[in-house]
Design an enzyme around this catalytic site. Sequence first.
Site, PDB file in Angstrom:
ATOM      1  N   ARG A   1       0.826  -1.226   0.000  1.00  0.00           N
ATOM      2  CA  ARG A   1       0.000   0.000   0.000  1.00  0.00           C
ATOM      3  C   ARG A   1       0.857   1.273   0.000  1.00  0.00           C
ATOM      4  O   ARG A   1       0.484   2.277   0.608  1.00  0.00           O
ATOM      5  CB  ARG A   1      -0.963   0.030   1.193  1.00  0.00           C
ATOM      6  CG  ARG A   1      -1.984  -1.095   1.235  1.00  0.00           C
ATOM      7  CD  ARG A   1      -2.948  -0.998   0.054  1.00  0.00           C
ATOM      8  NE  ARG A   1      -4.055  -1.911   0.147  1.00  0.00           N
ATOM      9  CZ  ARG A   1      -4.050  -3.161  -0.355  1.00  0.00           C
ATOM     10  NH1 ARG A   1      -2.998  -3.640  -0.967  1.00  0.00           N
ATOM     11  NH2 ARG A   1      -5.133  -3.914  -0.255  1.00  0.00           N
TER      12      ARG A   1
ATOM     13  N   SER B   1     -11.051  -0.579   2.088  1.00  0.00           N
ATOM     14  CA  SER B   1     -10.435  -0.659   3.429  1.00  0.00           C
ATOM     15  C   SER B   1     -10.065   0.748   3.870  1.00  0.00           C
ATOM     16  O   SER B   1      -9.335   1.444   3.160  1.00  0.00           O
ATOM     17  CB  SER B   1      -9.151  -1.490   3.385  1.00  0.00           C
ATOM     18  OG  SER B   1      -9.407  -2.800   2.957  1.00  0.00           O
TER      19      SER B   1
ATOM     20  N   GLU C   1      -5.672   4.225   5.031  1.00  0.00           N
ATOM     21  CA  GLU C   1      -5.214   3.871   3.679  1.00  0.00           C
ATOM     22  C   GLU C   1      -5.511   4.987   2.668  1.00  0.00           C
ATOM     23  O   GLU C   1      -4.644   5.351   1.887  1.00  0.00           O
ATOM     24  CB  GLU C   1      -5.856   2.555   3.230  1.00  0.00           C
ATOM     25  CG  GLU C   1      -5.338   2.132   1.871  1.00  0.00           C
ATOM     26  CD  GLU C   1      -6.156   1.017   1.225  1.00  0.00           C
ATOM     27  OE1 GLU C   1      -5.950  -0.140   1.606  1.00  0.00           O
ATOM     28  OE2 GLU C   1      -6.971   1.323   0.338  1.00  0.00           O
TER      29      GLU C   1
HETATM   30  P1  FAD Z   1      -8.243   8.236  -6.476  1.00  0.00           P
HETATM   31  O1  FAD Z   1      -9.076   7.833  -5.300  1.00  0.00           O
HETATM   32  O2  FAD Z   1      -8.812   9.227  -7.394  1.00  0.00           O
HETATM   33  O3  FAD Z   1      -6.825   8.726  -5.930  1.00  0.00           O
HETATM   34  C1  FAD Z   1      -6.143   7.981  -4.951  1.00  0.00           C
HETATM   35  C2  FAD Z   1      -4.752   8.600  -4.757  1.00  0.00           C
HETATM   36  O4  FAD Z   1      -4.006   8.456  -5.948  1.00  0.00           O
HETATM   37  C3  FAD Z   1      -4.793  10.084  -4.458  1.00  0.00           C
HETATM   38  O5  FAD Z   1      -3.699  10.366  -3.618  1.00  0.00           O
HETATM   39  C4  FAD Z   1      -4.567  10.730  -5.826  1.00  0.00           C
HETATM   40  O6  FAD Z   1      -3.971  12.014  -5.725  1.00  0.00           O
HETATM   41  C5  FAD Z   1      -3.620   9.743  -6.457  1.00  0.00           C
HETATM   42  N1  FAD Z   1      -3.762   9.645  -7.930  1.00  0.00           N
HETATM   43  C6  FAD Z   1      -4.829   9.181  -8.615  1.00  0.00           C
HETATM   44  N2  FAD Z   1      -4.567   9.174  -9.942  1.00  0.00           N
HETATM   45  C7  FAD Z   1      -3.320   9.644 -10.087  1.00  0.00           C
HETATM   46  C8  FAD Z   1      -2.474   9.877 -11.213  1.00  0.00           C
HETATM   47  N3  FAD Z   1      -2.868   9.639 -12.469  1.00  0.00           N
HETATM   48  N4  FAD Z   1      -1.233  10.398 -10.984  1.00  0.00           N
HETATM   49  C9  FAD Z   1      -0.812  10.672  -9.718  1.00  0.00           C
HETATM   50  N5  FAD Z   1      -1.571  10.472  -8.620  1.00  0.00           N
HETATM   51  C10 FAD Z   1      -2.802   9.960  -8.798  1.00  0.00           C
HETATM   52  N6  FAD Z   1      -7.294  -0.981  -3.212  1.00  0.00           N
HETATM   53  C11 FAD Z   1      -6.474  -2.063  -3.209  1.00  0.00           C
HETATM   54  O7  FAD Z   1      -5.244  -1.915  -3.274  1.00  0.00           O
HETATM   55  N7  FAD Z   1      -6.976  -3.330  -3.135  1.00  0.00           N
HETATM   56  C12 FAD Z   1      -8.297  -3.576  -3.039  1.00  0.00           C
HETATM   57  O8  FAD Z   1      -8.718  -4.724  -2.973  1.00  0.00           O
HETATM   58  C13 FAD Z   1      -9.187  -2.457  -3.045  1.00  0.00           C
HETATM   59  N8  FAD Z   1     -10.525  -2.646  -2.944  1.00  0.00           N
HETATM   60  C14 FAD Z   1     -11.370  -1.576  -2.939  1.00  0.00           C
HETATM   61  C15 FAD Z   1     -12.743  -1.809  -2.841  1.00  0.00           C
HETATM   62  C16 FAD Z   1     -13.633  -0.744  -2.834  1.00  0.00           C
HETATM   63  C17 FAD Z   1     -15.108  -1.027  -2.736  1.00  0.00           C
HETATM   64  C18 FAD Z   1     -13.149   0.581  -2.953  1.00  0.00           C
HETATM   65  C19 FAD Z   1     -14.108   1.733  -3.009  1.00  0.00           C
HETATM   66  C20 FAD Z   1     -11.780   0.824  -3.030  1.00  0.00           C
HETATM   67  C21 FAD Z   1     -10.875  -0.256  -3.005  1.00  0.00           C
HETATM   68  N9  FAD Z   1      -9.477  -0.065  -3.088  1.00  0.00           N
HETATM   69  C22 FAD Z   1      -8.629  -1.153  -3.122  1.00  0.00           C
HETATM   70  C23 FAD Z   1      -8.910   1.296  -3.144  1.00  0.00           C
HETATM   71  C24 FAD Z   1      -8.912   1.928  -4.565  1.00  0.00           C
HETATM   72  O9  FAD Z   1      -9.741   1.194  -5.417  1.00  0.00           O
HETATM   73  C25 FAD Z   1      -7.506   1.975  -5.154  1.00  0.00           C
HETATM   74  O10 FAD Z   1      -6.640   2.691  -4.317  1.00  0.00           O
HETATM   75  C26 FAD Z   1      -7.489   2.630  -6.541  1.00  0.00           C
HETATM   76  O11 FAD Z   1      -6.231   2.457  -7.153  1.00  0.00           O
HETATM   77  C27 FAD Z   1      -7.828   4.117  -6.504  1.00  0.00           C
HETATM   78  O12 FAD Z   1      -8.030   4.563  -7.839  1.00  0.00           O
HETATM   79  P2  FAD Z   1      -8.727   5.970  -8.134  1.00  0.00           P
HETATM   80  O13 FAD Z   1      -8.578   6.253  -9.563  1.00  0.00           O
HETATM   81  O14 FAD Z   1     -10.114   5.958  -7.602  1.00  0.00           O
HETATM   82  O15 FAD Z   1      -7.802   6.931  -7.268  1.00  0.00           O
HETATM   83  N1  EPU Z   2     -12.346 -10.096   9.357  1.00  0.00           N
HETATM   84  C1  EPU Z   2     -12.970  -9.861  10.557  1.00  0.00           C
HETATM   85  N2  EPU Z   2     -14.102  -9.098  10.538  1.00  0.00           N
HETATM   86  C2  EPU Z   2     -14.618  -8.573   9.401  1.00  0.00           C
HETATM   87  C3  EPU Z   2     -13.958  -8.814   8.192  1.00  0.00           C
HETATM   88  C4  EPU Z   2     -12.810  -9.584   8.181  1.00  0.00           C
HETATM   89  O1  EPU Z   2     -12.538 -10.323  11.606  1.00  0.00           O
HETATM   90  O2  EPU Z   2     -15.642  -7.874   9.461  1.00  0.00           O
HETATM   91  C5  EPU Z   2     -11.125 -10.935   9.340  1.00  0.00           C
HETATM   92  C6  EPU Z   2     -11.340 -12.179   8.472  1.00  0.00           C
HETATM   93  O3  EPU Z   2     -11.809 -13.212   9.265  1.00  0.00           O
HETATM   94  C7  EPU Z   2      -9.989 -12.439   7.881  1.00  0.00           C
HETATM   95  C8  EPU Z   2      -9.269 -11.110   7.981  1.00  0.00           C
HETATM   96  O4  EPU Z   2     -10.087 -10.217   8.714  1.00  0.00           O
HETATM   97  O5  EPU Z   2      -9.281 -13.355   8.678  1.00  0.00           O
HETATM   98  C9  EPU Z   2      -8.917 -10.539   6.629  1.00  0.00           C
HETATM   99  O6  EPU Z   2     -10.098 -10.198   5.910  1.00  0.00           O
HETATM  100  P1  EPU Z   2     -10.124 -10.070   4.315  1.00  0.00           P
HETATM  101  O7  EPU Z   2      -9.735 -11.353   3.700  1.00  0.00           O
HETATM  102  O8  EPU Z   2     -11.431  -9.483   3.935  1.00  0.00           O
HETATM  103  O9  EPU Z   2      -8.953  -9.088   3.982  1.00  0.00           O
HETATM  104  P2  EPU Z   2      -8.528  -7.672   4.594  1.00  0.00           P
HETATM  105  O10 EPU Z   2      -7.186  -7.847   5.233  1.00  0.00           O
HETATM  106  O11 EPU Z   2      -9.587  -7.088   5.446  1.00  0.00           O
HETATM  107  C10 EPU Z   2      -7.214  -6.935   2.506  1.00  0.00           C
HETATM  108  C11 EPU Z   2      -7.065  -5.680   1.722  1.00  0.00           C
HETATM  109  C12 EPU Z   2      -8.206  -5.553   0.725  1.00  0.00           C
HETATM  110  C13 EPU Z   2      -8.157  -6.736  -0.218  1.00  0.00           C
HETATM  111  C14 EPU Z   2      -8.303  -8.018   0.603  1.00  0.00           C
HETATM  112  C15 EPU Z   2      -8.157  -9.260  -0.231  1.00  0.00           C
HETATM  113  C16 EPU Z   2      -5.856  -4.085   3.088  1.00  0.00           C
HETATM  114  C17 EPU Z   2      -5.920  -2.862   3.926  1.00  0.00           C
HETATM  115  N3  EPU Z   2      -7.020  -4.533   2.608  1.00  0.00           N
HETATM  116  O12 EPU Z   2      -8.387  -6.804   3.278  1.00  0.00           O
HETATM  117  O13 EPU Z   2      -8.007  -4.369  -0.025  1.00  0.00           O
HETATM  118  O14 EPU Z   2      -9.194  -6.678  -1.159  1.00  0.00           O
HETATM  119  O15 EPU Z   2      -7.271  -8.056   1.624  1.00  0.00           O
HETATM  120  O16 EPU Z   2      -6.815  -9.428  -0.581  1.00  0.00           O
HETATM  121  O17 EPU Z   2      -4.770  -4.616   2.851  1.00  0.00           O
HETATM  122  C18 EPU Z   2      -8.485  -2.024   0.008  1.00  0.00           C
HETATM  123  O18 EPU Z   2      -7.269  -1.842   0.073  1.00  0.00           O
HETATM  124  O19 EPU Z   2      -9.292  -1.076  -0.090  1.00  0.00           O
HETATM  125  C19 EPU Z   2      -8.997  -3.392   0.010  1.00  0.00           C
HETATM  126  C20 EPU Z   2     -10.297  -3.672  -0.011  1.00  0.00           C
END
Ligand code: FAD
Ligand code: EPU
Length: 339
Positions: free
Chosen positions: A165, A239, A335
């Site tokens: 991250r 997250s 995050e």
């Molecule tokens: P923005 O939210 O618009 O920007 C995020 C940051 O990046 C800001 O600091 C912005 O200034 C910068 N930025 C954006 N575009 C550029 C660019 N072109 N050049 C320079 N800086 C830039 N993230 C994960 O890693 N794993 C996950 O599983 C995950 N699951 C998600 C699930 C949900 C439901 C949601 C809502 C978010 C999740 N995220 C996850 C977070 C998010 O999707 C990612 O961080 C994604 O890359 C953000 O893209 P964005 O275009 O929306 O960025």
């Molecule tokens: N858990 C709980 N309570 C809950 C949900 C989860 O106790 O309400 C426990 C689960 O039992 C599990 C653990 O938390 O043991 C991990 O949960 P999960 O597999 O959902 O993954 P996470 O660590 O919560 C991370 C990333 C996600 C990514 C998933 C899958 C971060 C901060 N988040 O979540 O990324 O999709 O793993 O790889 O690293 C994001 O960055 O926005 C994001 C959604």
Amino acid sequence: MRLAADADLAPFNTLRIPARARVMAQVDHWYEIERVLSDPRLRDLPCLVLGEGSNVLFRDDYPGLVLRIANRGRDVLDVGADGRVLVRVAAGENWHGLVLWTASRGLWGIENLALIPGTCGAAPIQNIGAYGAQLSDSLVSVRALDRTRGTWRDFDAQACRLGYRTSRFREDPDNRWCITEILLALETDGRPRLGYPGVAASLDALEAETIGPADMAAAISGIRQRKLPNPRVTPNCGSFFKNPVVAAATAEQLRGRSPSCPCHPAGEGLVKLSAAWLIDQCGLKGQRVGGAAVSDRHALVLINSGGATGKDVWQLALDVQARVFDRFGIRLEPEPQIV
Ligand code: FAD
Ligand code: EPU
């Protein structure tokens, strides 16, 4: 290019926070960025680069220029004899759209990152990761404009300093870099990555050797839809906290007190804990401040359950941080970018 003064940011962040920007410029071509940034009316304003707003919290209005990156384009540049395929993608392309496009062509590498919201240009910012994969597995290089100097630079993957991250683009001060393009190396000859809990079971109906990247992307999308609230229905930014990485001794102590605590090795002498588990153990699901709440579905997700302000979400985040610190002595780090 489109310019708007006193722009409403609610449609441009997935938490649907009703903030305003002094000016918003949407750029549809990379060469428009230089034009915007050298415009005498805009060049001295603070600048926030925005993609689809799925990883930002607007705590307040933004007193400067919001630069929305919306350039498009993706091409296959080269297919090597070794099955390595180079794909160049414009920053404004939707990430999940790219995953579907490459997976449908039988290319391996980013299929486990299906359904992550946002743009391709934002993907290197925090080195997006999920289900046992991360962008750094496939990233070759990034092209970015240095806003402080007005010069272009190509970064190879090592120079991006990608970690869990994090990246140099996130760590360098003043939102210095504006990414306009990324280059990925994918494979025609890959294997499904099934190691993350729940992934193998979701593909049980298929013979292992028949699984293709499109099957993987569909399976991962299904898991995510079951687990996480859909931001289109329940506004959120994924997250809200990073999973804390602590010394192995700290994790050992915690395990002693709470044997169910999930722990994953995170490099020499380090262990990654689960922020969701820590928050859940504090009984915080459903906890509210104004219109903001801790999701009942996933403890790591803060939602806008209706009418939340940025200050509501931020106060809730501080409350969650304080409760986890009081109980476990562990400091959770947000995050998303807090604006
Ligand atoms: P923005 O939210 O618009 O920007 C995020 C940051 O990046 C800001 O600091 C912005 O200034 C910068 N930025 C954006 N575009 C550029 C660019 N072109 N050049 C320079 N800086 C830039 N993230 C994960 O890693 N794993 C996950 O599983 C995950 N699951 C998600 C699930 C949900 C439901 C949601 C809502 C978010 C999740 N995220 C996850 C977070 C998010 O999707 C990612 O961080 C994604 O890359 C953000 O893209 P964005 O275009 O929306 O960025
Ligand atoms: N858990 C709980 N309570 C809950 C949900 C989860 O106790 O309400 C426990 C689960 O039992 C599990 C653990 O938390 O043991 C991990 O949960 P999960 O597999 O959902 O993954 P996470 O660590 O919560 C991370 C990333 C996600 C990514 C998933 C899958 C971060 C901060 N988040 O979540 O990324 O999709 O793993 O790889 O690293 C994001 O960055 O926005 C994001 C959604």
